[in-house]
Scaffold this motif. Structure first.
Motif, PDB file in Angstrom:
ATOM      1  N   THR A 190       0.786  -1.237   0.000  1.00 54.55           N
ATOM      2  CA  THR A 190       0.000   0.000   0.000  1.00 54.55           C
ATOM      3  C   THR A 190       0.814   1.280   0.000  1.00 54.55           C
ATOM      4  O   THR A 190       0.305   2.321  -0.426  1.00 54.55           O
ATOM      5  CB  THR A 190      -0.949   0.042   1.211  1.00 54.55           C
ATOM      6  OG1 THR A 190      -0.160   0.034   2.404  1.00 54.55           O
ATOM      7  CG2 THR A 190      -1.900  -1.140   1.212  1.00 54.55           C
ATOM      8  N   ASP A 191       2.059   1.236   0.496  1.00 54.83           N
ATOM      9  CA  ASP A 191       2.835   2.469   0.608  1.00 54.83           C
ATOM     10  C   ASP A 191       4.336   2.145   0.566  1.00 54.83           C
ATOM     11  O   ASP A 191       4.997   2.061   1.613  1.00 54.83           O
ATOM     12  CB  ASP A 191       2.480   3.188   1.913  1.00 54.83           C
ATOM     13  CG  ASP A 191       2.935   4.636   1.950  1.00 54.83           C
ATOM     14  OD1 ASP A 191       3.989   4.944   1.356  1.00 54.83           O
ATOM     15  OD2 ASP A 191       2.238   5.444   2.594  1.00 54.83           O
ATOM     16  N   PRO A 192       4.871   1.952  -0.635  1.00 53.43           N
ATOM     17  CA  PRO A 192       6.286   1.568  -0.758  1.00 53.43           C
ATOM     18  C   PRO A 192       7.258   2.558  -0.115  1.00 53.43           C
ATOM     19  O   PRO A 192       8.302   2.156   0.399  1.00 53.43           O
ATOM     20  CB  PRO A 192       6.508   1.485  -2.269  1.00 53.43           C
ATOM     21  CG  PRO A 192       5.155   1.253  -2.845  1.00 53.43           C
ATOM     22  CD  PRO A 192       4.195   1.978  -1.935  1.00 53.43           C
ATOM     23  N   ASP A 193       6.943   3.843  -0.131  1.00 56.54           N
ATOM     24  CA  ASP A 193       7.818   4.841   0.470  1.00 56.54           C
ATOM     25  C   ASP A 193       7.902   4.653   1.990  1.00 56.54           C
ATOM     26  O   ASP A 193       8.984   4.655   2.565  1.00 56.54           O
ATOM     27  CB  ASP A 193       7.322   6.249   0.139  1.00 56.54           C
ATOM     28  CG  ASP A 193       8.175   7.326   0.772  1.00 56.54           C
ATOM     29  OD1 ASP A 193       9.387   7.383   0.473  1.00 56.54           O
ATOM     30  OD2 ASP A 193       7.632   8.105   1.582  1.00 56.54           O
ATOM     31  N   ALA A 194       6.758   4.501   2.640  1.00 61.21           N
ATOM     32  CA  ALA A 194       6.745   4.266   4.088  1.00 61.21           C
ATOM     33  C   ALA A 194       7.380   2.910   4.404  1.00 61.21           C
ATOM     34  O   ALA A 194       8.112   2.782   5.389  1.00 61.21           O
ATOM     35  CB  ALA A 194       5.316   4.340   4.625  1.00 61.21           C
ATOM     36  N   PHE A 195       7.118   1.909   3.575  1.00 59.51           N
ATOM     37  CA  PHE A 195       7.741   0.593   3.736  1.00 59.51           C
ATOM     38  C   PHE A 195       9.255   0.717   3.723  1.00 59.51           C
ATOM     39  O   PHE A 195       9.955   0.144   4.566  1.00 59.51           O
ATOM     40  CB  PHE A 195       7.268  -0.359   2.624  1.00 59.51           C
ATOM     41  CG  PHE A 195       7.967  -1.687   2.631  1.00 59.51           C
ATOM     42  CD1 PHE A 195       7.542  -2.708   3.464  1.00 59.51           C
ATOM     43  CD2 PHE A 195       9.046  -1.920   1.792  1.00 59.51           C
ATOM     44  CE1 PHE A 195       8.190  -3.944   3.474  1.00 59.51           C
ATOM     45  CE2 PHE A 195       9.698  -3.146   1.788  1.00 59.51           C
ATOM     46  CZ  PHE A 195       9.266  -4.163   2.633  1.00 59.51           C
ATOM     47  N   ASP A 196       9.780   1.501   2.785  1.00 61.89           N
ATOM     48  CA  ASP A 196      11.225   1.701   2.688  1.00 61.89           C
ATOM     49  C   ASP A 196      11.778   2.368   3.945  1.00 61.89           C
ATOM     50  O   ASP A 196      12.801   1.946   4.481  1.00 61.89           O
ATOM     51  CB  ASP A 196      11.551   2.551   1.459  1.00 61.89           C
ATOM     52  CG  ASP A 196      13.028   2.876   1.364  1.00 61.89           C
ATOM     53  OD1 ASP A 196      13.835   1.949   1.166  1.00 61.89           O
ATOM     54  OD2 ASP A 196      13.374   4.074   1.523  1.00 61.89           O
ATOM     55  N   ALA A 197      11.100   3.395   4.428  1.00 58.80           N
ATOM     56  CA  ALA A 197      11.574   4.105   5.629  1.00 58.80           C
ATOM     57  C   ALA A 197      11.613   3.166   6.827  1.00 58.80           C
ATOM     58  O   ALA A 197      12.610   3.121   7.557  1.00 58.80           O
ATOM     59  CB  ALA A 197      10.676   5.309   5.918  1.00 58.80           C
ATOM     60  N   VAL A 198      10.563   2.411   7.032  1.00 61.43           N
ATOM     61  CA  VAL A 198      10.508   1.480   8.158  1.00 61.43           C
ATOM     62  C   VAL A 198      11.598   0.417   8.002  1.00 61.43           C
ATOM     63  O   VAL A 198      12.296   0.076   8.962  1.00 61.43           O
ATOM     64  CB  VAL A 198       9.101   0.847   8.265  1.00 61.43           C
ATOM     65  CG1 VAL A 198       9.094  -0.316   9.243  1.00 61.43           C
ATOM     66  CG2 VAL A 198       8.064   1.901   8.670  1.00 61.43           C
ATOM     67  N   SER A 199      11.752  -0.091   6.796  1.00 63.90           N
ATOM     68  CA  SER A 199      12.739  -1.152   6.546  1.00 63.90           C
ATOM     69  C   SER A 199      14.168  -0.699   6.813  1.00 63.90           C
ATOM     70  O   SER A 199      15.006  -1.513   7.227  1.00 63.90           O
ATOM     71  CB  SER A 199      12.625  -1.638   5.099  1.00 63.90           C
ATOM     72  OG  SER A 199      11.363  -2.222   4.873  1.00 63.90           O
ATOM     73  N   ARG A 200      14.447   0.560   6.602  1.00 68.69           N
ATOM     74  CA  ARG A 200      15.810   1.071   6.767  1.00 68.69           C
ATOM     75  C   ARG A 200      16.322   1.021   8.207  1.00 68.69           C
ATOM     76  O   ARG A 200      17.529   1.049   8.426  1.00 68.69           O
ATOM     77  CB  ARG A 200      15.903   2.514   6.268  1.00 68.69           C
ATOM     78  CG  ARG A 200      15.873   2.618   4.780  1.00 68.69           C
ATOM     79  CD  ARG A 200      15.929   4.073   4.374  1.00 68.69           C
ATOM     80  NE  ARG A 200      15.935   4.180   2.938  1.00 68.69           N
ATOM     81  CZ  ARG A 200      16.699   5.023   2.266  1.00 68.69           C
ATOM     82  NH1 ARG A 200      17.504   5.847   2.910  1.00 68.69           N
ATOM     83  NH2 ARG A 200      16.643   5.066   0.960  1.00 68.69           N
ATOM     84  N   ILE A 201      15.426   0.966   9.170  1.00 67.04           N
ATOM     85  CA  ILE A 201      15.884   1.040  10.566  1.00 67.04           C
ATOM     86  C   ILE A 201      15.907  -0.311  11.270  1.00 67.04           C
ATOM     87  O   ILE A 201      16.428  -0.424  12.375  1.00 67.04           O
ATOM     88  CB  ILE A 201      15.059   2.055  11.382  1.00 67.04           C
ATOM     89  CG1 ILE A 201      13.642   1.550  11.645  1.00 67.04           C
ATOM     90  CG2 ILE A 201      15.038   3.416  10.698  1.00 67.04           C
ATOM     91  CD1 ILE A 201      12.893   2.365  12.672  1.00 67.04           C
TER      92      ILE A 201
END
Length: 172
Positions: free
Chosen positions: A118-129
């Motif tokens: 649903t939200d690849p940008d938010a997924f990326d941010a969460v995944s980075r940490i």
């Protein structure tokens, strides 16, 4: 693609990272006397948390979204928790890190599941940490001394408090 849920998760995670920054800042302040050998590690973890907070801040700014209403609560709560546990020494510091990060990691895994489509940008941010939060968790777990007083006392209280702040942040 962007989702309302992604916006809310980024806001709450940003507030949570602010709380983590303040936990480590307060622990560093008093650990110079109560656990001086831990100060370099706490500074290392603080650097991670500052980076995480900046990452979420940048994503919120790019989306034109204000920070979460729980941001100040997380900051004050984090500072208070860090100060108290820092005063209690190495065992309490380890238990706090372990307890907070065990809750955070559970939420990050669930957030990634919810955001992947649903939200690849938010997924990326969460995944980075995730990797750095896992490092904090594992160190806290491994540093808790068997038979020490503080881990069984603090862990359930800190876990429940962390869950409560996340729950509240998702609703404010």
């Amino acid at each position: 693609m962007r989702s309302h849920l992604g916006d809310r998760i980024l806001k709450v995670d940003h507030a949570g990272e602010h709380g983590a920054v303040n936990i480590y800042r307060a622990q560093i302040l008093v650990a110079r006397w109560t656990a001086p050998k831990l100060v370099p590690l706490l500074r290392h973890f603080l650097a991670h948390e500052l980076g995480h907070r900046a990452l979420f801040h940048d994503r919120l700014k790019a989306r034109g979204i204000r920070r979460c209403h729980s941001y100040a609560l997380c900051g004050v709560g984090g500072w208070t928790l860090g100060l108290l546990t820092g005063l209690l020494g190495p065992s309490a510091i380890a238990a706090t890190t372990y307890a907070v990060e065990s809750v955070v990691l559970q939420h990050l895994i669930e957030q990634r599941r919810q955001l992947e489509i649903t939200d690849p940008d938010a997924f990326d941010a969460v995944s980075r940490i995730v990797e750095e939060e896992q490092e904090h968790h594992d160190h806290g777990r491994d540093a808790m001394e068997a038979g020490a007083f503080w881990p069984p006392v603090l862990t359930p209280v800190v876990r429940a408090s962390t869950e409560a702040v996340i729950w509240l942040g998702m609703r404010l």
